[in-house]
Enzyme design. Sequence first.
Site, PDB file in Angstrom:
ATOM      1  CB  SER A  22      -5.352   6.769  -0.180  1.00 53.47           C
ATOM      2  OG  SER A  22      -4.817   5.891  -0.166  1.00 53.47           O
ATOM      3  CG  HIS A  59      -3.839   6.198  -3.744  1.00 51.30           C
ATOM      4  ND1 HIS A  59      -3.111   6.484  -2.597  1.00 51.30           N
ATOM      5  CD2 HIS A  59      -3.576   6.874  -4.792  1.00 51.30           C
ATOM      6  CE1 HIS A  59      -2.537   7.687  -2.750  1.00 51.30           C
ATOM      7  NE2 HIS A  59      -2.790   7.937  -4.305  1.00 51.30           N
ATOM      8  CG  ASP A  71      -0.796  10.856  -4.552  1.00 47.63           C
ATOM      9  OD1 ASP A  71      -0.330  12.054  -5.071  1.00 47.63           O
ATOM     10  OD2 ASP A  71      -1.692  10.341  -5.027  1.00 47.63           O
TER      11      ASP A  71
END
Lengths: 197, 272
Positions: A13, A40, A133
Amino acid sequence: MKRDIELIVIGGSSGSLDVVIEMLKDLEKDFELPIILVLHRLKNTRAYLADLFNRYCVLEVKEIEEKEEIKKGTVYIVPANYHLLIESDHTFSLTVSEKVNFSRPSIDVTFESAAIIFQEKLAGVILTGANRDGAAGINAVKRMGGLCIVQDPKTATMKTMPESAIQILGTPDYVFSPSEMTIFFKTLKKSNYAKEI
Amino acid sequence: MLLEESEIRMLIYSIYEKYGYDFSNYSKASIRRRLIRILDLLEFNNLKELQSWLLKSNENFERFLNEVTVNVTEMFRDPTFFKSLKERVFPYLKTFPYTKIWHAGCSTGEEMYSLAILLEEAKLLSKAQVYGTDINTNVIREAREGIYPLKEMADYSRNYVRAGGKESLSNYYLAKFDSAIFSSHIKQNLLFSYHNLVTDSSFNEFNLIVCRNVLIYFDRELQAKVFQLFLDSLPPLGYLALGSKESVLFDKQRDQFEVIDEKERIYRKNGL
């Protein structure tokens, strides 16, 4: 421990773009393991990311198309605003289902799906990021007997994601800096490769 | 949770036997994921429990259908797609006194209202019939109502502007409490109905078929079958618009289409 890895999935991310470039730029043409990047991103951004990576990488980097077959020597990017699942015939399935961990693509979704299909032949890598995540996903990789690698939080811009992964795994198989990962990937490449297309 | 392929097959078969919905050619990976989610949501321990529950009543099955199908959508999803549709396909639609458009897998209708708004701004809506179909009657009901959360409108307005919208999105709905109620003027030529791409055949001929992010839930065999259905529902030079990552899936029928916009996945059936 000698393993026959057939697929590498990498989740990251915030802060992961530079890390991915650093990891990929030293992989040569003869590197045959397919790599899937679950990063992401902002939604409604198009294939620019693939262009960006291609500027630095020798390997072909491309955005995934629905029902494409996984081919060796290719780096795949999950498109923005889709989740990626893996089918048992080693093709990709995209879905626009609900966000997971506020994310689409979600790292958990792809890691869990890839773990079911590739089991001990899967290597999962969690990079820098500011949310959790990927933790459940890397744990699924572990449960199915796959190889678990986490970026050393000391080298991560955002530590939450790698730290969550380490916390859920207990002991990851490896904790690496980005450059160590590239060296490690190269040791994997002489094993069995992905399905010949 | 690990679900055995054989258990999943059994469940799918029992649904088909009892309700006539055939999920056997849906993407296995996607069905597996949806089932895990449903077990979690409805608090069942395994597929057997889920199976006996959903065979019990139609209401239970409706509930299941709502969850197993993916109904996540938004207005002007992929604004550049709508812009291209407007620039590349609308001029063709304008050459007809009357046009028929099919939005296959319309879900709760957000994309259909988006299309209707752009048609209206191009003065095409009054001479068009836009059919929206889905296998889920609950979402069709919502689509017919055209009421969406007001809080989404800021995002949708941004998409609308990027899609080349000429007005302000708020011209098309009435804000009431926390809802945006789309005007009956926009709904005038929209028709929503049940249609199952898996089991039903072609029901008309259309100048444009829009089917975005629906085929991704099918396996390759079923995708090819649905493509044939679309081919059968398009006249020569009719247009087909797909989701932004759906190009590989119709490799076999590709020579029957001309590429109009590669990036936005807009194609045109060959002439005679």
